[in-house]
Design a protein around this motif. Structure first.
Motif, PDB file in Angstrom:
ATOM      1  N   THR A  43       0.831  -1.202   0.000  1.00 42.60           N
ATOM      2  CA  THR A  43       0.000   0.000   0.000  1.00 42.60           C
ATOM      3  C   THR A  43       0.867   1.254   0.000  1.00 42.60           C
ATOM      4  OG1 THR A  43      -1.794  -1.125   1.160  1.00 42.60           O
ATOM      5  CG2 THR A  43      -1.760   1.275   1.287  1.00 42.60           C
TER       6      THR A  43
ATOM      7  N   GLU B  31       0.784   4.206  -2.765  1.00 43.20           N
ATOM      8  CA  GLU B  31       0.541   5.594  -2.372  1.00 43.20           C
ATOM      9  C   GLU B  31       1.659   6.501  -2.887  1.00 43.20           C
ATOM     10  OE1 GLU B  31      -0.783   8.227   1.523  1.00 43.20           O
ATOM     11  OE2 GLU B  31       0.078   6.233   1.817  1.00 43.20           O
TER      12      GLU B  31
ATOM     13  N   ARG C  22      -6.842  -0.076  -2.793  1.00 43.20           N
ATOM     14  CA  ARG C  22      -6.289  -1.427  -2.721  1.00 43.20           C
ATOM     15  C   ARG C  22      -7.270  -2.298  -1.961  1.00 43.20           C
ATOM     16  NH1 ARG C  22      -1.580  -3.887   0.543  1.00 43.20           N
ATOM     17  NH2 ARG C  22      -0.948  -5.655  -0.767  1.00 43.20           N
TER      18      ARG C  22
ATOM     19  N   ASP D 289      -5.616  -3.283   2.401  1.00 44.91           N
ATOM     20  CA  ASP D 289      -4.501  -2.387   2.715  1.00 44.91           C
ATOM     21  C   ASP D 289      -3.449  -3.039   3.607  1.00 44.91           C
ATOM     22  OD1 ASP D 289      -5.445  -0.283   1.228  1.00 44.91           O
ATOM     23  OD2 ASP D 289      -6.520   0.647   2.898  1.00 44.91           O
TER      24      ASP D 289
ATOM     25  N   SER E 166      -6.070  -3.776  -7.177  1.00 45.98           N
ATOM     26  CA  SER E 166      -6.041  -2.352  -6.830  1.00 45.98           C
ATOM     27  C   SER E 166      -6.499  -1.527  -8.026  1.00 45.98           C
ATOM     28  CB  SER E 166      -4.625  -1.917  -6.425  1.00 45.98           C
ATOM     29  OG  SER E 166      -4.136  -2.684  -5.342  1.00 45.98           O
TER      30      SER E 166
END
Length: 346
Positions: A138, A142, A156, A159, A167
């Motif tokens: 994750t 990000e 996602r 996470d 995702s």
């Protein structure tokens, strides 16, 4: 273009022509309608004449590559003249279409440079939604989203998992998310290899779409699990999404053309479902999505509510376009799968 629409646009086109002083640019093919090596007001005039005379299709005149020559191409040519905006030759999408990719980014991130490489590649593709498979971090997803800019968001399916999950990366410039993505068919975890289908409800240009991101179980010996996953997914769509515009895309881990076909639940219903990449699957291996062991495993399925839409499907040859000097770098830095995309014209 219909004659009535041509007449309505004639006044607008005339105003556009009168508004621009003679200008020229360096040599480039798109927009160079008269083939004199420059893009200028003469090309705009030539393009307008093509539209008004309903002349034969000319590739250089179709700047957005939608198969139609119209006022949109006039505006694009004018923008080249005024602002020196050369078309992006690597773009799959455009602001005239709804553009989606399925992309298995193997064990993301598989390399320390994976995020940086994708940060350079994804903006060039100009797409709206990317359905991702095998996302293991994750935090890394990000970071990629942050690099892409504030117009991007990510989701996602789990996470907290270190497992390669489903995702989404979504560009909000042209789409509206109607509901945060959610998983379905938890009772079939074994059949889906504990990667539950991931559903996204989204709107583009006042049209609502339901997108289902999937990743079937891999490898020989798991054909029955993949078949059962197809049966469960078809049953869900026919029961709960029978009137929706549904797009199922992802790494299906099997061939569309096969003696024992795990996609029979869809293929046996040709009035309800269609794999838009069937011509890729039956065509040259050069365009298959899994080049390392030449096979085409990543597919896009649509329901009959989309049959009348104008669309086209392609495998994006990221390895050849972005790593022309050593295509093995694509596998090393990014993935063993190529993305497959579909674009719906507005």
């Amino acid at each position: 273009m219909h004659k009535g629409l041509i007449l309505k646009n004639k006044a607008i086109i005339s105003i556009l022509l009168c508004s621009f002083a003679l200008s020229s640019l360096e040599i480039r093919t798109p927009g160079d309608i008269n083939n004199d090596g420059v893009v200028n007001i003469l090309d705009v005039i030539e393009l307008v004449n093509i539209i008004l005379d309903d002349s034969a299709y000319l590739n250089e005149a179709d700047l957005n590559s939608d198969g139609i020559i119209n006022i949109v191409d006039v505006i694009a040519t004018v923008n080249i003249v005024l602002y020196d905006t050369e078309p992006n030759e690597n773009a799959f999408g455009s602001n005239q279409s709804f553009d989606l990719l399925t992309w298995n980014i193997e064990n993301f991130p598989k390399n320390n440079n994976t995020i940086d490489e994708l940060t350079d590649i994804i903006p060039d593709l100009e797409v709206d939604v990317i359905a991702l498979q095998e996302i293991e971090s994750t935090q890394s997803l990000e970071s990629l989203k942050e690099n892409l800019g504030n117009n991007w968001v990510f989701y996602r399916s789990d996470d907290d998992s270190n497992y390669g999950t489903l995702s989404y990366l979504i560009n909000l410039n042209e789409v509206q998310i109607n509901q945060a993505p959610y998983t379905i068919l938890s009772q079939y975890d074994y059949q889906f290899a504990w990667r539950r289908p991931y559903v996204l409800d989204i709107t583009h240009n006042n049209t609502n779409y339901i997108i289902i991101n999937i990743h079937y179980k891999c490898c020989d010996g798991s054909e029955n699990r993949r078949l059962q996953a197809s049966e469960a997914l078809e049953s869900y769509i026919s029961s709960y999404l029978s009137n929706d515009k549904v797009i199922v895309l992802g790494d299906f881990n099997d061939l569309l053309i096969d003696q024992f076909n795990v996609f029979d639940p869809f293929l046996d219903e040709p009035n309800n479902y269609y794999f838009t990449d069937i011509e890729i699957a039956s065509g040259s291996p050069a365009y298959w999505s899994f080049p390392g062991w030449p096979s085409h495993l990543d597919h896009i399925l649509i329901t009959n509510e989309l049959f009348d839409f104008s669309y086209d499907t392609q495998t994006l040859l990221i390895d050849e376009v972005f790593f022309p000097n050593n295509q093995s770098y694509y596998d090393f830095y990014i993935s063993d799968h190529r993305p497959v995309g579909i674009r719906f014209q507005n």
